[in-house]
Design a protein around this motif. Structure first.
Motif, PDB file in Angstrom:
ATOM      1  N   GLU A 180      -5.530   6.035 -15.170  1.00 41.54           N
ATOM      2  CA  GLU A 180      -5.748   5.158 -14.028  1.00 41.54           C
ATOM      3  C   GLU A 180      -6.327   3.841 -14.500  1.00 41.54           C
ATOM      4  O   GLU A 180      -7.277   3.806 -15.284  1.00 41.54           O
ATOM      5  N   ARG A 181      -5.742   2.744 -14.017  1.00 42.73           N
ATOM      6  CA  ARG A 181      -6.211   1.415 -14.397  1.00 42.73           C
ATOM      7  C   ARG A 181      -6.358   0.552 -13.153  1.00 42.73           C
ATOM      8  O   ARG A 181      -5.813   0.853 -12.090  1.00 42.73           O
ATOM      9  N   GLN A 182      -7.095  -0.553 -13.331  1.00 47.00           N
ATOM     10  CA  GLN A 182      -7.256  -1.513 -12.239  1.00 47.00           C
ATOM     11  C   GLN A 182      -7.087  -2.921 -12.799  1.00 47.00           C
ATOM     12  O   GLN A 182      -7.669  -3.264 -13.831  1.00 47.00           O
ATOM     13  N   ILE A 204       2.630   2.711  -8.974  1.00 47.87           N
ATOM     14  CA  ILE A 204       2.026   1.406  -8.666  1.00 47.87           C
ATOM     15  C   ILE A 204       2.656   0.826  -7.418  1.00 47.87           C
ATOM     16  O   ILE A 204       3.865   0.966  -7.192  1.00 47.87           O
ATOM     17  N   ALA A 237      -1.546  -7.013 -13.236  1.00 51.74           N
ATOM     18  CA  ALA A 237      -0.974  -5.673 -13.256  1.00 51.74           C
ATOM     19  C   ALA A 237       0.423  -5.687 -13.867  1.00 51.74           C
ATOM     20  O   ALA A 237       0.778  -4.814 -14.672  1.00 51.74           O
ATOM     21  N   ALA A 245      -7.256  -6.894  -5.950  1.00 54.35           N
ATOM     22  CA  ALA A 245      -7.282  -5.892  -7.008  1.00 54.35           C
ATOM     23  C   ALA A 245      -6.175  -4.866  -6.785  1.00 54.35           C
ATOM     24  O   ALA A 245      -5.869  -4.491  -5.656  1.00 54.35           O
ATOM     25  N   VAL A 246      -5.563  -4.432  -7.895  1.00 54.02           N
ATOM     26  CA  VAL A 246      -4.479  -3.462  -7.849  1.00 54.02           C
ATOM     27  C   VAL A 246      -4.873  -2.259  -8.701  1.00 54.02           C
ATOM     28  O   VAL A 246      -5.186  -2.405  -9.890  1.00 54.02           O
ATOM     29  N   THR A 247      -4.867  -1.088  -8.102  1.00 52.78           N
ATOM     30  CA  THR A 247      -5.143   0.153  -8.829  1.00 52.78           C
ATOM     31  C   THR A 247      -3.842   0.916  -9.017  1.00 52.78           C
ATOM     32  O   THR A 247      -3.063   1.051  -8.067  1.00 52.78           O
ATOM     33  N   TYR A 248      -3.599   1.390 -10.232  1.00 54.89           N
ATOM     34  CA  TYR A 248      -2.342   2.069 -10.524  1.00 54.89           C
ATOM     35  C   TYR A 248      -2.563   3.077 -11.647  1.00 54.89           C
ATOM     36  O   TYR A 248      -3.598   3.071 -12.340  1.00 54.89           O
ATOM     37  N   THR A 249      -1.596   3.969 -11.818  1.00 49.75           N
ATOM     38  CA  THR A 249      -1.654   4.980 -12.872  1.00 49.75           C
ATOM     39  C   THR A 249      -0.442   4.825 -13.772  1.00 49.75           C
ATOM     40  O   THR A 249       0.698   4.753 -13.282  1.00 49.75           O
TER      41      THR A 249
END
Length: 363
Positions: free
Chosen positions: A262-264, A358, A271, A253-257
Motif C-alpha cells: 500500500e502506498r500514498q 488504484i 501516483a 492524496a491518492v492511496t493505492y496498492t
C-alpha cells in the motif's frame, strides 16, 4: 473580379451608391457577371422574379431551369430589413440558398434550416472590411455559376452552416463546462493553478485555497462554498446543501496498492509516476510498445523528449522521467492518466486489481 471589388470598396467609402437601383446596377449585376452569370440571359438570371407571394430582385437559375438562389437588394444600411420577406419567398419556392445585400454587406442564408433567421445565416461578408481577394473567394464559394450548377455551392453552404452551428453550441456551453469543472474540483485544473502560483511567487497555495478562488470565478462562490482563510488547509464544501461534504479533488492524496504494497501519493501525477516506474522497471524493453499504445493523433503521452510529448509547445508537457531516457507528460486530465495506467497493465500483463488497485479522483 479583384479589381472590380477594389473599385466597389472605394465607392462605398465615398457613399456613391445612393439607392437600391445604384446598388443593383453598380454592385450586384457586375459581380454576378464576374461570377459567370449572363445577366442578360433570362435563362440564367431573372430580375424581378415573381411568385405567388410577391417579387424578389433576382432569381439565379440552376438545374432544370428552376430558381437556385434568390438575391434581394436593399439600400445601404438596410440589409437586415428584408429577412422575413426573402425567407418566405425562398421557403415556398424551395430555393436552397438566398442572399440579402445592401452592396456593402452580403448575408448568405439556408432558408430551409432551423431556428431564427440569424441562426440560418451561413456567412456575413462586409465588402469594404475584407481584402478584395478574400471577398472574391467567399463570393465564388457560394455564387459561382459553375458551383451552383454542380451543386457544390450548396454543399459548401450546408457544411459551413453546420460548422457555425457547432461553434455556436460549443461557445454557449462554455460557462456550464467551466462551472462543472470547478464544482468537481477537477484535478488538472487545481494542479495547474497551484503550479503557476508557485512559479510566480515561490510559494504553493493549498489545493483548498486554489479551489476556493476558482469558485469565486463562477459568480456563485458565496452561495456554494464555506469561507476559507488565507492560511486554511481544510477542504471546501461541495456546492450541495450538506456543508461538511468535501469537494472531490480538494484533498488530492491518492492511496493505492501495487504488488501487495500500500502506498500514498500527494496527488494523481505523483501516483502516475510511481506506478509507471514500478511497472516499467520490470522490463524496460517494453516501453516502446507502451508509448505506441498511449499515443494519440495530437500527442505522445510517453516519449523520449518533451518535444515528442507536446509538439510545438514542449513547455506544456510538464514531463517527468519514468525510466532512463523515457518521460511521461503530466499536463493531462486524470481520466487520461488512468488510461495510461490501464494500457501499462495490458502491455506488462499486470493483473488488476490483484497486482494494482488504484483509482484517481474525477477519472
Amino acid at each position: 473580379m479583384i479589381e472590380l471589388i477594389q473599385r466597389i470598396g472605394e465607392r462605398l467609402q465615398l457613399s456613391a451608391y445612393v439607392n437600391e437601383a445604384a446598388i443593383t446596377h453598380g454592385i450586384v449585376t457586375p459581380l454576378l457577371q464576374e461570377l459567370g452569370w449572363d445577366t442578360a440571359d433570362p435563362r440564367q438570371v431573372v430580375p424581378e422574379f415573381a411568385n405567388a407571394r410577391g417579387r424578389v430582385d433576382f432569381a439565379l437559375i440552376g438545374l432544370g431551369q428552376k430558381p437556385a438562389i434568390f438575391v434581394e437588394v436593399k439600400q445601404v444600411g438596410r440589409a437586415i430589413d428584408g429577412d422575413r420577406q426573402l425567407f418566405e419567398y425562398a421557403f415556398h419556392q424551395g430555393v436552397p440558398l438566398c442572399v440579402l445585400t445592401d452592396g456593402r454587406e452580403w448575408s448568405f442564408y439556408l432558408p430551409g434550416g432551423q431556428g431564427s433567421y440569424d441562426d440560418r445565416r451561413v456567412y456575413r461578408l462586409q465588402l469594404d472590411d475584407r481584402s478584395p481577394e478574400e471577398c472574391g473567394r467567399i463570393l465564388s464559394r457560394y455564387l459561382l455559376r459553375a458551383s451552383v450548377l454542380d451543386q457544390s455551392a450548396f454543399e459548401n453552404a450546408r457544411r459551413d452552416h453546420q460548422a457555425i452551428a457547432g461553434k455556436r453550441e460549443a461557445l454557449a456551453i462554455l460557462p456550464r463546462a467551466w462551472a462543472e469543472l470547478v464544482a468537481e474540483g477537477h484535478e488538472l485544473l487545481i494542479e495547474t493553478l497551484v503550479d503557476k502560483a508557485e512559479a510566480l511567487s515561490g510559494y504553493a497555495p493549498s489545493g483548498a485555497d486554489a479551489l476556493a478562488y476558482l469558485y469565486t470565478l463562477t459568480g456563485t462562490g458565496a452561495r456554494e462554498t464555506r469561507r476559507v482563510s488565507s492560511t486554511a488547509t481544510t477542504s471546501i464544501a461541495e456546492p450541495q446543501p450538506a456543508p461538511t461534504t468535501a469537494v472531490p479533488g480538494a484533498d488530492r492524496a491518492v492511496t493505492y496498492t501495487i504488488f501487495g504494497e500500500e502506498r500514498q501519493a500527494p496527488h494523481a501525477s505523483a501516483a502516475l509516476i510511481d506506478v509507471l516506474r514500478s511497472i516499467t522497471r520490470r522490463d524496460i524493453s517494453r516501453l516502446p510498445d507502451l508509448s505506441a499504445a498511449v499515443r494519440t493523433q495530437k500527442r505522445a503521452h510517453i516519449a523520449r523528449s518533451p518535444q515528442e510529448i507536446a509538439p510545438g509547445r514542449p513547455d506544456l508537457a510538464r514531463a517527468a522521467e519514468i525510466a532512463p531516457g523515457w518521460l511521461v507528460g503530466l499536463n493531462i486530465a486524470n481520466r487520461t492518466k488512468m488510461m495510461i495506467i490501464r494500457e501499462a497493465c495490458k502491455v506488462y500483463e499486470i493483473s488488476v486489481p490483484s497486482d494494482l488497485n488504484i483509482t484517481l479522483p474525477n477519472a
